[in-house]
Design a protein around this motif. Structure first.
Motif, mmCIF file in Angstrom:
data_model
loop_
_atom_site.group_PDB
_atom_site.id
_atom_site.type_symbol
_atom_site.label_atom_id
_atom_site.label_comp_id
_atom_site.label_asym_id
_atom_site.label_seq_id
_atom_site.Cartn_x
_atom_site.Cartn_y
_atom_site.Cartn_z
ATOM 1 N N ALA A 71 0.847 -1.001 0.006
ATOM 2 C CA ALA A 71 -0.058 -0.032 -0.107
ATOM 3 C C ALA A 71 0.774 1.251 0.078
ATOM 4 O O ALA A 71 0.642 2.199 -0.653
ATOM 5 C CB ALA A 71 -0.941 0.127 1.303
ATOM 6 N N ILE A 72 1.831 1.310 0.580
ATOM 7 C CA ILE A 72 2.680 2.289 0.800
ATOM 8 C C ILE A 72 3.464 2.448 -0.448
ATOM 9 O O ILE A 72 3.497 3.680 -1.035
ATOM 10 C CB ILE A 72 3.821 2.340 2.076
ATOM 11 N N THR A 73 4.005 1.461 -0.884
ATOM 12 C CA THR A 73 4.771 1.550 -2.433
ATOM 13 C C THR A 73 3.823 2.205 -3.430
ATOM 14 O O THR A 73 4.217 3.021 -4.292
ATOM 15 C CB THR A 73 5.443 0.289 -2.574
ATOM 16 N N VAL A 74 2.562 1.494 -3.378
ATOM 17 C CA VAL A 74 1.504 1.943 -4.461
ATOM 18 C C VAL A 74 1.282 3.335 -4.305
ATOM 19 O O VAL A 74 1.336 4.011 -5.417
ATOM 20 C CB VAL A 74 0.405 1.248 -4.301
ATOM 21 N N VAL A 75 0.931 3.951 -3.066
ATOM 22 C CA VAL A 75 0.602 5.355 -2.918
ATOM 23 C C VAL A 75 1.850 6.283 -3.444
ATOM 24 O O VAL A 75 1.630 7.362 -3.997
ATOM 25 C CB VAL A 75 -0.009 5.593 -1.479
ATOM 26 N N HIS A 76 3.022 5.750 -3.276
ATOM 27 C CA HIS A 76 4.137 6.579 -3.324
ATOM 28 C C HIS A 76 4.364 6.810 -4.592
ATOM 29 O O HIS A 76 4.458 7.899 -5.107
ATOM 30 C CB HIS A 76 5.242 5.788 -2.483
ATOM 31 N N GLU A 77 4.421 5.686 -5.687
ATOM 32 C CA GLU A 77 4.810 5.757 -6.979
ATOM 33 C C GLU A 77 3.477 6.608 -7.573
ATOM 34 O O GLU A 77 3.909 7.442 -8.575
ATOM 35 C CB GLU A 77 4.755 4.249 -7.504
ATOM 36 N N ILE A 78 2.258 6.244 -7.200
ATOM 37 C CA ILE A 78 1.299 7.196 -7.930
ATOM 38 C C ILE A 78 1.226 8.513 -7.427
ATOM 39 O O ILE A 78 1.030 9.380 -8.178
ATOM 40 C CB ILE A 78 -0.192 6.756 -7.260
#
Length: 116
Positions: A92-99
């Motif tokens: 979740a953190i990684t997806v939000v970060h990249e978006i």
């Protein structure tokens, strides 16, 4: 020891993380694809990578380009997690970060916001 998880389950977690994106941001995402790969060949510990032209940098000249890519690196994430709950959180953190990078938010600001 890294967490064991099937590719299918990991991809489900990426989908779940995408579902966390507020609707107003999800509909604003433009010309971007989310991919899952095992590792970045040049930086094997990298968790995710945004490659493209952020929405804030697109001009009237933008067009006819391949989609931006957000890649989530399964192997690297599994390496740093102790259990499935950790994987859920890190995905979740990684997806939000990249978006956020797609929307023009830089790493410094993401760290300030707790999404580093």
């Amino acid at each position: 020891m890294p967490v064991e998880m099937s590719n299918q389950r990991f991809e489900e977690l990426v989908g779940d993380a995408l579902d966390l994106i507020p609707d107003e941001f999800a509909v604003a995402m433009d010309n971007v694809v989310i991919l899952v790969e095992n590792r970045d060949p040049e930086q094997p510990t990298l968790l995710g990578l945004y490659h493209g032209i952020a929405l804030t940098e697109r001009t009237s000249q933008y067009g006819g380009v391949l989609p931006d890519r957000i890649t989530i690196y399964r192997g690297a994430i599994l390496d740093i997690c102790d259990n499935e709950d950790d994987v859920v959180e890190e995905v979740a953190i990684t997806v939000v970060h990249e978006i956020a990078h797609h929307f023009g938010v830089d790493d410094a600001r993401l760290h300030e916001l707790g999404w580093g």
